[in-house]
Design a protein around this motif. Sequence first.
Motif, PDB file in Angstrom:
ATOM      1  N   GLU A   1       0.897  -0.538  -0.102  1.00 36.68           N
ATOM      2  CA  GLU A   1       0.193  -0.281  -0.144  1.00 36.68           C
ATOM      3  C   GLU A   1       0.941   1.299  -0.305  1.00 36.68           C
ATOM      4  O   GLU A   1       2.159   1.496   0.361  1.00 36.68           O
ATOM      5  CB  GLU A   1      -0.898   0.346   1.100  1.00 36.68           C
ATOM      6  N   SER A   2       0.296   2.848  -0.402  1.00 38.18           N
ATOM      7  CA  SER A   2       1.070   3.589  -0.825  1.00 38.18           C
ATOM      8  C   SER A   2       1.238   4.169   0.371  1.00 38.18           C
ATOM      9  O   SER A   2       0.228   4.105   1.101  1.00 38.18           O
ATOM     10  CB  SER A   2       0.732   4.217  -1.645  1.00 38.18           C
ATOM     11  N   LEU A   3       2.298   5.036   0.802  1.00 43.37           N
ATOM     12  CA  LEU A   3       2.759   5.734   1.401  1.00 43.37           C
ATOM     13  C   LEU A   3       2.542   7.335   1.431  1.00 43.37           C
ATOM     14  O   LEU A   3       3.264   7.650   0.654  1.00 43.37           O
ATOM     15  CB  LEU A   3       3.317   5.156   3.160  1.00 43.37           C
ATOM     16  N   TRP A   4       1.424   7.593   1.976  1.00 50.75           N
ATOM     17  CA  TRP A   4       1.460   9.370   2.129  1.00 50.75           C
ATOM     18  C   TRP A   4       2.411  10.106   3.091  1.00 50.75           C
ATOM     19  O   TRP A   4       1.691  10.112   4.451  1.00 50.75           O
ATOM     20  CB  TRP A   4      -0.218   9.689   1.717  1.00 50.75           C
ATOM     21  N   ARG A   5       3.940  10.945   3.191  1.00 48.55           N
ATOM     22  CA  ARG A   5       4.208  11.747   4.002  1.00 48.55           C
ATOM     23  C   ARG A   5       4.470  12.828   3.838  1.00 48.55           C
ATOM     24  O   ARG A   5       4.835  13.355   2.379  1.00 48.55           O
ATOM     25  CB  ARG A   5       4.979  11.030   4.711  1.00 48.55           C
ATOM     26  N   PRO A   6       4.657  13.774   4.302  1.00 46.61           N
ATOM     27  CA  PRO A   6       5.358  15.317   4.185  1.00 46.61           C
ATOM     28  C   PRO A   6       7.520  14.760   3.868  1.00 46.61           C
ATOM     29  O   PRO A   6       7.822  13.669   4.593  1.00 46.61           O
ATOM     30  CB  PRO A   6       5.716  15.828   5.353  1.00 46.61           C
ATOM     31  N   LEU A   7       7.604  15.524   2.977  1.00 49.61           N
ATOM     32  CA  LEU A   7       8.919  15.508   2.554  1.00 49.61           C
ATOM     33  C   LEU A   7       9.538  15.463   3.869  1.00 49.61           C
ATOM     34  O   LEU A   7       9.765  16.906   4.946  1.00 49.61           O
ATOM     35  CB  LEU A   7       9.303  16.224   0.874  1.00 49.61           C
ATOM     36  N   ALA A   8      11.355  15.620   3.556  1.00 54.02           N
ATOM     37  CA  ALA A   8      12.796  15.539   4.904  1.00 54.02           C
ATOM     38  C   ALA A   8      13.570  15.969   3.633  1.00 54.02           C
ATOM     39  O   ALA A   8      13.702  15.582   2.642  1.00 54.02           O
ATOM     40  CB  ALA A   8      12.376  14.448   5.672  1.00 54.02           C
ATOM     41  N   LEU A   9      14.391  16.749   4.783  1.00 54.57           N
ATOM     42  CA  LEU A   9      15.658  16.480   3.906  1.00 54.57           C
ATOM     43  C   LEU A   9      16.647  16.094   3.232  1.00 54.57           C
ATOM     44  O   LEU A   9      17.667  15.741   2.554  1.00 54.57           O
ATOM     45  CB  LEU A   9      16.560  17.952   4.316  1.00 54.57           C
ATOM     46  N   THR A  10      16.054  15.010   3.962  1.00 46.90           N
ATOM     47  CA  THR A  10      17.201  13.451   3.941  1.00 46.90           C
ATOM     48  C   THR A  10      16.816  12.334   2.922  1.00 46.90           C
ATOM     49  O   THR A  10      17.035  11.645   2.448  1.00 46.90           O
ATOM     50  CB  THR A  10      16.918  12.527   5.407  1.00 46.90           C
ATOM     51  N   ASP A  11      15.628  12.959   2.580  1.00 44.99           N
ATOM     52  CA  ASP A  11      14.848  12.153   1.077  1.00 44.99           C
ATOM     53  C   ASP A  11      15.713  12.492  -0.085  1.00 44.99           C
ATOM     54  O   ASP A  11      15.008  11.985  -1.371  1.00 44.99           O
ATOM     55  CB  ASP A  11      12.999  12.430   1.337  1.00 44.99           C
ATOM     56  N   ALA A  12      16.285  13.707  -0.007  1.00 45.01           N
ATOM     57  CA  ALA A  12      17.246  14.587  -1.338  1.00 45.01           C
ATOM     58  C   ALA A  12      17.311  13.661  -2.167  1.00 45.01           C
ATOM     59  O   ALA A  12      17.451  13.882  -3.345  1.00 45.01           O
ATOM     60  CB  ALA A  12      18.084  15.292  -0.565  1.00 45.01           C
ATOM     61  N   PRO A  13      18.491  12.506  -1.566  1.00 43.35           N
ATOM     62  CA  PRO A  13      18.894  11.308  -2.556  1.00 43.35           C
ATOM     63  C   PRO A  13      17.997  11.356  -3.990  1.00 43.35           C
ATOM     64  O   PRO A  13      17.425  10.752  -4.864  1.00 43.35           O
ATOM     65  CB  PRO A  13      19.766  10.371  -1.902  1.00 43.35           C
ATOM     66  N   LEU A  14      16.942  10.243  -2.566  1.00 43.31           N
ATOM     67  CA  LEU A  14      15.608   9.582  -3.617  1.00 43.31           C
ATOM     68  C   LEU A  14      14.613   9.952  -4.584  1.00 43.31           C
ATOM     69  O   LEU A  14      14.498   9.530  -5.331  1.00 43.31           O
ATOM     70  CB  LEU A  14      15.260   8.858  -2.806  1.00 43.31           C
ATOM     71  N   VAL A  15      14.412  11.150  -3.722  1.00 44.01           N
ATOM     72  CA  VAL A  15      14.103  13.002  -4.775  1.00 44.01           C
ATOM     73  C   VAL A  15      14.393  13.238  -5.881  1.00 44.01           C
ATOM     74  O   VAL A  15      13.935  13.024  -7.120  1.00 44.01           O
ATOM     75  CB  VAL A  15      13.321  13.800  -3.636  1.00 44.01           C
TER      76      VAL A  15
ATOM     77  N   ALA B   1      21.312  15.961  -5.555  1.00 39.86           N
ATOM     78  CA  ALA B   1      20.582  15.890  -4.253  1.00 39.86           C
ATOM     79  C   ALA B   1      20.299  16.774  -3.637  1.00 39.86           C
ATOM     80  O   ALA B   1      19.624  17.981  -3.156  1.00 39.86           O
ATOM     81  CB  ALA B   1      21.407  14.765  -3.152  1.00 39.86           C
ATOM     82  N   GLU B   2      21.942  17.554  -4.177  1.00 37.22           N
ATOM     83  CA  GLU B   2      22.182  19.248  -3.111  1.00 37.22           C
ATOM     84  C   GLU B   2      21.279  19.896  -4.361  1.00 37.22           C
ATOM     85  O   GLU B   2      20.364  20.792  -3.080  1.00 37.22           O
ATOM     86  CB  GLU B   2      23.933  19.744  -4.194  1.00 37.22           C
ATOM     87  N   GLY B   3      20.827  20.514  -5.070  1.00 33.84           N
ATOM     88  CA  GLY B   3      19.611  21.224  -5.700  1.00 33.84           C
ATOM     89  C   GLY B   3      18.607  20.846  -4.755  1.00 33.84           C
ATOM     90  O   GLY B   3      17.676  21.265  -4.846  1.00 33.84           O
ATOM     91  N   VAL B   4      17.965  19.407  -4.894  1.00 32.56           N
ATOM     92  CA  VAL B   4      16.828  18.915  -3.857  1.00 32.56           C
ATOM     93  C   VAL B   4      16.703  19.787  -2.551  1.00 32.56           C
ATOM     94  O   VAL B   4      16.159  19.998  -2.396  1.00 32.56           O
ATOM     95  CB  VAL B   4      16.817  17.954  -4.436  1.00 32.56           C
ATOM     96  N   ARG B   5      18.136  19.479  -2.016  1.00 31.58           N
ATOM     97  CA  ARG B   5      17.768  19.692  -1.076  1.00 31.58           C
ATOM     98  C   ARG B   5      18.023  22.059  -1.148  1.00 31.58           C
ATOM     99  O   ARG B   5      16.989  21.865   0.009  1.00 31.58           O
ATOM    100  CB  ARG B   5      18.979  19.662   0.095  1.00 31.58           C
ATOM    101  N   GLU B   6      18.464  22.753  -1.965  1.00 29.10           N
ATOM    102  CA  GLU B   6      18.314  23.421  -1.983  1.00 29.10           C
ATOM    103  C   GLU B   6      16.913  24.418  -2.449  1.00 29.10           C
ATOM    104  O   GLU B   6      16.779  25.215  -1.805  1.00 29.10           O
ATOM    105  CB  GLU B   6      19.124  23.916  -3.448  1.00 29.10           C
TER     106      GLU B   6
END
Length: 323
Positions: free
Chosen positions: A3-17, A37-42
Motif C-alpha cells: 500500500e502506498s504511504l503518503w507523508r511530508p518530505l524531509a531533507l534526508t529524502d533528497a537523494p531519492l527525490v 541531491a544538492e539541488g533538491v535540498r536547496e
Amino acid sequence: MAESLWRPLALTDAPLVAALLTVCETADGIGVTVRGAEGVREDLSAPGIDLNGGTTSVWSGGEPTAYATTRIQEHADPAHQLTLDIAVHPAHRTGPMIRQLLDWCRNTGARRHRELYDGTPLELHVRTHHGQAWLAEALDTAGYRRERSYWGLRLDLDDHRPIGAPAMPTGTEIVPFDDAFDAKLLAARNTIFADHWGSAPMTARTWRHTITASPYFRPQSSFLLLSERNQEILCYLLCTELADTSTDRELYLANAGTQPALHGKGLYRAVFTHTLTRAKAQGYRRAIADVDATNPMAAGGFYDRMGLRRFRTWTTHVLSGAR
C-alpha cells in the motif's frame, strides 16, 4: 502490492527525490533542471517552503513515486501567488493519483493562504514543460487556465559570431557582479519588475537564497552596467550554471533587467553581448534563456537577431480563488 504511504518530505529524502526527478525529466524530455541531491535540498530549504505543513510525497517499497510542494510568496498585493511543484513517476501517472495530488495541492495551498493572507485573493501557479502533456491536461480538467507561455532559447557559442554592441553611453561601465552591489541590485530588481506580471518584491532572504547566494550562481559570468559617477545600476544580467563540468558547459541567463526609463537605448544589448563574449572565453559551449513570449524583446525578434533559437516551451497555469 504494498500500500502506498503518503507523508511530508524531509531533507534526508533528497537523494531519492533527485533520482525520481531524473526519471521524470528523462521521460518528459525536459533535461537537467535540478543538480542531484544538492539541488533538491536547496529547493526544499527555500523561503516559503514548509516541509511538514506544505509538502507531501507518495512512497511504495521504500521509493518515492510522487511528490508535491507548495511555496508561499512573501508579498500578497494585489493577489497572493502560491507556487506548486508536482512530479509523478511515469509508471504511476494514473488519473486517480494525479487528481489526488492536485486536490492535496488545492486544499493545502488554500489552508496555508488562510493562515497568512486571509482576505487577499489567492492564485495557485504551476509551470509545465511542453513534454508534460499529462500534467497540463490534468490542470485543464481541474480548472486551471493557461495564463502565460515562455520560450526556452539556446545559442551554440562555438559557432557564435556576436553582433557588435552599441556604443556605450558616456559615463557608464560594465563590471562583473560583486557582493558589494548586492543590496543595490536587489533594490534595482524590485523597481524594474514592479509592474511585471507574476512578479512581486523580493526580500533579501529570498534574493540571496534564490539568486546571489545560490551554489549555481556564477558572479564572474554575471554583469552590471553602472553609471561611473554614482555607481547606479542601469542594467544587469545574472547567470547560473546547473551542471558543473569541465566540458559541454551551459550558462543559463537567469535574471536580467533594465531601468524602465532607459528602455530602447541599447543598454541590455550591450550587457547581453558582453556576457556572451565573456562566456565563450570562459569555456562555455552554450547559452540558454527562458523568456516570456509576450516580452517585447522576445516578440520583437531581439533574441533571434542575437542568434538564439527556440528549443522548448513552458506554460504557467493559474487557478484563481481556490478554497
